[in-house]
Design a protein around this motif. Structure first.
Motif, PDB file in Angstrom:
ATOM      1  N   PRO A   1      51.307  37.290  27.696  1.00 40.89           N
ATOM      2  CA  PRO A   1      49.972  37.695  27.170  1.00 40.89           C
ATOM      3  C   PRO A   1      48.843  38.301  28.001  1.00 40.89           C
ATOM      4  CG  PRO A   1      51.604  35.165  27.077  1.00 40.89           C
ATOM      5  CD  PRO A   1      52.125  36.527  27.650  1.00 40.89           C
ATOM      6  N   LYS A   2      48.220  38.954  27.054  1.00 39.35           N
ATOM      7  CA  LYS A   2      46.974  39.667  27.632  1.00 39.35           C
ATOM      8  C   LYS A   2      45.650  38.057  28.229  1.00 39.35           C
ATOM      9  CE  LYS A   2      43.613  42.551  27.037  1.00 39.35           C
ATOM     10  NZ  LYS A   2      42.816  43.627  26.400  1.00 39.35           N
ATOM     11  N   LEU A   3      45.607  37.065  27.326  1.00 37.38           N
ATOM     12  CA  LEU A   3      44.485  36.146  27.678  1.00 37.38           C
ATOM     13  C   LEU A   3      45.273  34.500  27.766  1.00 37.38           C
ATOM     14  CD1 LEU A   3      42.575  36.216  29.078  1.00 37.38           C
ATOM     15  CD2 LEU A   3      40.875  35.650  27.008  1.00 37.38           C
ATOM     16  N   PRO A   4      46.418  34.390  28.414  1.00 40.28           N
ATOM     17  CA  PRO A   4      46.127  32.618  27.709  1.00 40.28           C
ATOM     18  C   PRO A   4      45.698  32.044  28.984  1.00 40.28           C
ATOM     19  CG  PRO A   4      48.183  33.625  29.825  1.00 40.28           C
ATOM     20  CD  PRO A   4      46.962  35.026  29.402  1.00 40.28           C
ATOM     21  N   LEU A   5      45.891  30.205  28.267  1.00 43.85           N
ATOM     22  CA  LEU A   5      45.405  29.577  28.695  1.00 43.85           C
ATOM     23  C   LEU A   5      44.775  29.367  30.288  1.00 43.85           C
ATOM     24  CD1 LEU A   5      43.528  27.178  27.296  1.00 43.85           C
ATOM     25  CD2 LEU A   5      45.020  25.518  27.336  1.00 43.85           C
ATOM     26  N   ASP A   6      45.168  29.497  30.590  1.00 42.56           N
ATOM     27  CA  ASP A   6      45.488  29.266  32.722  1.00 42.56           C
ATOM     28  C   ASP A   6      44.841  29.930  33.192  1.00 42.56           C
ATOM     29  OD1 ASP A   6      47.655  30.740  32.172  1.00 42.56           O
ATOM     30  OD2 ASP A   6      48.769  30.414  33.668  1.00 42.56           O
ATOM     31  N   THR A   7      44.473  31.474  31.818  1.00 42.92           N
ATOM     32  CA  THR A   7      43.863  32.214  33.100  1.00 42.92           C
ATOM     33  C   THR A   7      42.428  32.706  31.918  1.00 42.92           C
ATOM     34  OG1 THR A   7      45.280  34.223  32.758  1.00 42.92           O
ATOM     35  CG2 THR A   7      43.834  34.683  32.566  1.00 42.92           C
ATOM     36  N   ILE A   8      42.674  32.386  31.410  1.00 44.26           N
ATOM     37  CA  ILE A   8      40.838  31.606  30.542  1.00 44.26           C
ATOM     38  C   ILE A   8      40.299  30.507  31.402  1.00 44.26           C
ATOM     39  CG2 ILE A   8      39.708  30.990  28.431  1.00 44.26           C
ATOM     40  CD1 ILE A   8      42.018  31.768  26.702  1.00 44.26           C
ATOM     41  N   ALA A   9      40.921  29.725  31.294  1.00 49.32           N
ATOM     42  CA  ALA A   9      40.036  28.135  32.258  1.00 49.32           C
ATOM     43  C   ALA A   9      40.207  28.802  33.775  1.00 49.32           C
ATOM     44  CB  ALA A   9      41.851  27.515  32.453  1.00 49.32           C
ATOM     45  N   ASP A  10      40.982  29.434  33.847  1.00 53.09           N
ATOM     46  CA  ASP A  10      40.688  30.496  35.772  1.00 53.09           C
ATOM     47  C   ASP A  10      39.648  31.061  36.141  1.00 53.09           C
ATOM     48  OD1 ASP A  10      42.889  28.765  36.563  1.00 53.09           O
ATOM     49  OD2 ASP A  10      44.011  30.807  37.034  1.00 53.09           O
ATOM     50  N   HIS A  11      38.674  31.868  34.536  1.00 53.93           N
ATOM     51  CA  HIS A  11      38.086  32.368  34.637  1.00 53.93           C
ATOM     52  C   HIS A  11      36.516  31.193  33.922  1.00 53.93           C
ATOM     53  CE1 HIS A  11      39.903  36.214  35.351  1.00 53.93           C
ATOM     54  NE2 HIS A  11      40.394  36.435  33.728  1.00 53.93           N
ATOM     55  N   LEU A  12      36.902  31.140  33.474  1.00 51.52           N
ATOM     56  CA  LEU A  12      35.631  29.793  33.363  1.00 51.52           C
ATOM     57  C   LEU A  12      35.249  29.168  34.166  1.00 51.52           C
ATOM     58  CD1 LEU A  12      36.606  28.646  29.425  1.00 51.52           C
ATOM     59  CD2 LEU A  12      34.945  30.022  30.497  1.00 51.52           C
ATOM     60  N   SER A  13      36.600  29.040  35.464  1.00 55.40           N
ATOM     61  CA  SER A  13      36.031  27.562  36.428  1.00 55.40           C
ATOM     62  C   SER A  13      34.826  28.703  37.176  1.00 55.40           C
ATOM     63  CB  SER A  13      37.223  27.300  37.108  1.00 55.40           C
ATOM     64  OG  SER A  13      36.503  26.329  37.781  1.00 55.40           O
ATOM     65  N   VAL A  14      35.900  29.739  37.997  1.00 48.85           N
ATOM     66  CA  VAL A  14      35.160  30.935  38.027  1.00 48.85           C
ATOM     67  C   VAL A  14      33.560  31.603  38.003  1.00 48.85           C
ATOM     68  CG1 VAL A  14      34.927  32.738  39.290  1.00 48.85           C
ATOM     69  CG2 VAL A  14      36.844  31.987  39.145  1.00 48.85           C
ATOM     70  N   ALA A  15      33.854  31.601  36.775  1.00 45.25           N
ATOM     71  CA  ALA A  15      32.038  31.394  35.917  1.00 45.25           C
ATOM     72  C   ALA A  15      31.399  30.649  36.323  1.00 45.25           C
ATOM     73  CB  ALA A  15      32.047  32.310  34.668  1.00 45.25           C
ATOM     74  N   GLY A  16      31.478  28.851  36.438  1.00 45.63           N
ATOM     75  CA  GLY A  16      30.776  27.562  36.549  1.00 45.63           C
ATOM     76  C   GLY A  16      30.472  27.551  35.292  1.00 45.63           C
ATOM     77  N   LEU A  17      31.648  27.540  34.456  1.00 47.64           N
ATOM     78  CA  LEU A  17      31.840  26.596  33.213  1.00 47.64           C
ATOM     79  C   LEU A  17      32.758  26.061  32.729  1.00 47.64           C
ATOM     80  CD1 LEU A  17      31.470  29.875  31.195  1.00 47.64           C
ATOM     81  CD2 LEU A  17      29.634  28.215  31.074  1.00 47.64           C
ATOM     82  N   THR A  18      32.638  24.710  32.234  1.00 48.13           N
ATOM     83  CA  THR A  18      34.148  23.570  32.449  1.00 48.13           C
ATOM     84  C   THR A  18      34.384  23.521  30.619  1.00 48.13           C
ATOM     85  OG1 THR A  18      32.539  22.483  33.467  1.00 48.13           O
ATOM     86  CG2 THR A  18      34.048  21.005  31.960  1.00 48.13           C
ATOM     87  N   VAL A  19      35.736  23.905  30.688  1.00 44.28           N
ATOM     88  CA  VAL A  19      36.307  23.789  29.568  1.00 44.28           C
ATOM     89  C   VAL A  19      36.284  21.924  28.755  1.00 44.28           C
ATOM     90  CG1 VAL A  19      38.931  23.614  28.346  1.00 44.28           C
ATOM     91  CG2 VAL A  19      38.073  25.085  29.669  1.00 44.28           C
ATOM     92  N   LEU A  20      35.658  22.403  27.739  1.00 36.25           N
ATOM     93  CA  LEU A  20      35.911  20.648  27.184  1.00 36.25           C
ATOM     94  C   LEU A  20      36.865  20.619  26.049  1.00 36.25           C
ATOM     95  CD1 LEU A  20      32.165  20.604  25.260  1.00 36.25           C
ATOM     96  CD2 LEU A  20      32.988  20.069  27.975  1.00 36.25           C
ATOM     97  N   ASP A  21      37.642  21.395  25.646  1.00 33.33           N
ATOM     98  CA  ASP A  21      38.402  21.446  24.028  1.00 33.33           C
ATOM     99  C   ASP A  21      39.103  22.851  23.980  1.00 33.33           C
ATOM    100  OD1 ASP A  21      39.954  19.880  22.472  1.00 33.33           O
ATOM    101  OD2 ASP A  21      38.991  20.332  21.165  1.00 33.33           O
ATOM    102  N   THR A  22      40.442  22.428  22.980  1.00 36.52           N
ATOM    103  CA  THR A  22      41.505  24.140  23.471  1.00 36.52           C
ATOM    104  C   THR A  22      42.291  23.366  22.323  1.00 36.52           C
ATOM    105  OG1 THR A  22      42.987  23.092  24.871  1.00 36.52           O
ATOM    106  CG2 THR A  22      41.391  24.712  25.473  1.00 36.52           C
ATOM    107  N   GLU A  23      42.824  23.664  20.933  1.00 38.45           N
ATOM    108  CA  GLU A  23      43.345  24.143  20.307  1.00 38.45           C
ATOM    109  C   GLU A  23      43.735  25.492  20.009  1.00 38.45           C
ATOM    110  OE1 GLU A  23      43.511  21.683  15.730  1.00 38.45           O
ATOM    111  OE2 GLU A  23      41.557  21.733  16.668  1.00 38.45           O
TER     112      GLU A  23
END
Length: 279
Positions: free
Chosen positions: A192-214
């Motif tokens: 997978p090019k962009l799995p959820l754990d990678t997305i979460a890592d990139h968001l965290s580095v950018a200073g963004l917080t995950v609220l929900d995923t589905e």
């Protein structure tokens, strides 16, 4: 010749017109756009960004939910797509900006209430785009986007349960082999090019917080899938084929299906937020 690249081939008039025709005839992009716009909580928004907005399907969904005096900016690097959008979607609240997603912060004044991105985030430099989204969002502002199931490595149960025969892509490969001597590459399952754990890592580095995923299921028909594969950037198979040859292969493959047979595609939907500032 190879098909127009699905990452870079959108700035072509033939692709833009085919895409616009598809969105008028079938609900896929409008449905996913409405889903994302709903999750962005736009009721009291003043400024919303439609990121990688193409011809405006998502901007249209956003405009249905924002207040009458809100501002919506649709940003995309494909001028051809925006030419179609300007012709078909006219609203004084909407501004079109032709620029790469990575340059978002150069074109948005800041304090956006939400950034929404439909069917495109994996085509960008994700860490750079996430950092730009953080820069333009107000504290508490939402960032809502989706990732195709294949890119995210997710599959909704309905995608497996609905199968009644070979997929149209499978049939395309078979017809191409039979009629054109096509030899498909080895069937290796790509990572997978962009799995959820990678997305979460990139968001965290950018200073963004995950609220929900589905993981959601988008339902359609074989006729819709055929129309989607008629858009030049999505035409198959890869390799040394003209577009006319690809359409011949598609027509023959489609003739082996039932037009109203159900299809399901999976999407990972992510809702993130710029945290409120600590006092």
């Amino acid at each position: 010749m190879a098909p127009l690249d699905a990452l870079l081939g959108w700035d072509e008039d033939t692709t833009a017109e085919a895409y616009a025709a598809f969105t008028r005839a079938f609900p896929m992009y409008s449905a996913t756009s409405r889903d994302l716009a709903r999750r962005a909580d736009l009721t009291d928004s003043r400024l919303v960004v439609d990121l990688c907005g193409g011809a405006g399907a998502t901007a249209e969904a956003i405009l249905e939910l924002v207040p009458i005096d809100a501002q919506v900016i649709s940003l995309d690097n494909a001028a051809a797509m925006q030419r179609v959008g300007r012709r078909t979607l006219v609203d004084p609240r909407l501004t079109w900006v032709t620029a790469p997603a990575e340059d978002l912060a150069d074109h948005v004044p800041g304090a956006a209430d939400a950034v929404v991105c439909n069917s495109a985030i994996w085509k960008t430099d994700v860490p750079q785009v996430f950092a730009a989204v953080h820069q333009v969002l107000r504290p508490g502002g939402r960032f809502v986007f989706n990732v195709g199931g294949g890119f995210a490595g997710v599959r909704h149960p309905d995608e497996t349960n609905v199968r009644t025969g070979p997929s149209l892509n499978t049939l395309i490969g078979q017809v191409a082999a039979r009629d054109y001597g096509y030899a498909p590459p080895p069937a290796a399952e790509p990572a997978p090019k962009l799995p959820l754990d990678t997305i979460a890592d990139h968001l965290s580095v950018a200073g963004l917080t995950v609220l929900d995923t589905e993981v959601v299921a988008q339902r359609g028909t074989m006729a819709e899938k055929k129309a989607w594969l008629s858009i030049p950037v999505f035409a198959r198979p890869d390799g040394d084929f003209t577009h006319a040859q690809r359409m011949d292969i598609l027509d023959k493959a489609y003739s082996l299906t039932t037009p109203d047979a159900p299809t399901v595609t999976s999407w990972l939907v992510v809702v993130a937020q710029r945290p409120m500032e600590q006092r």
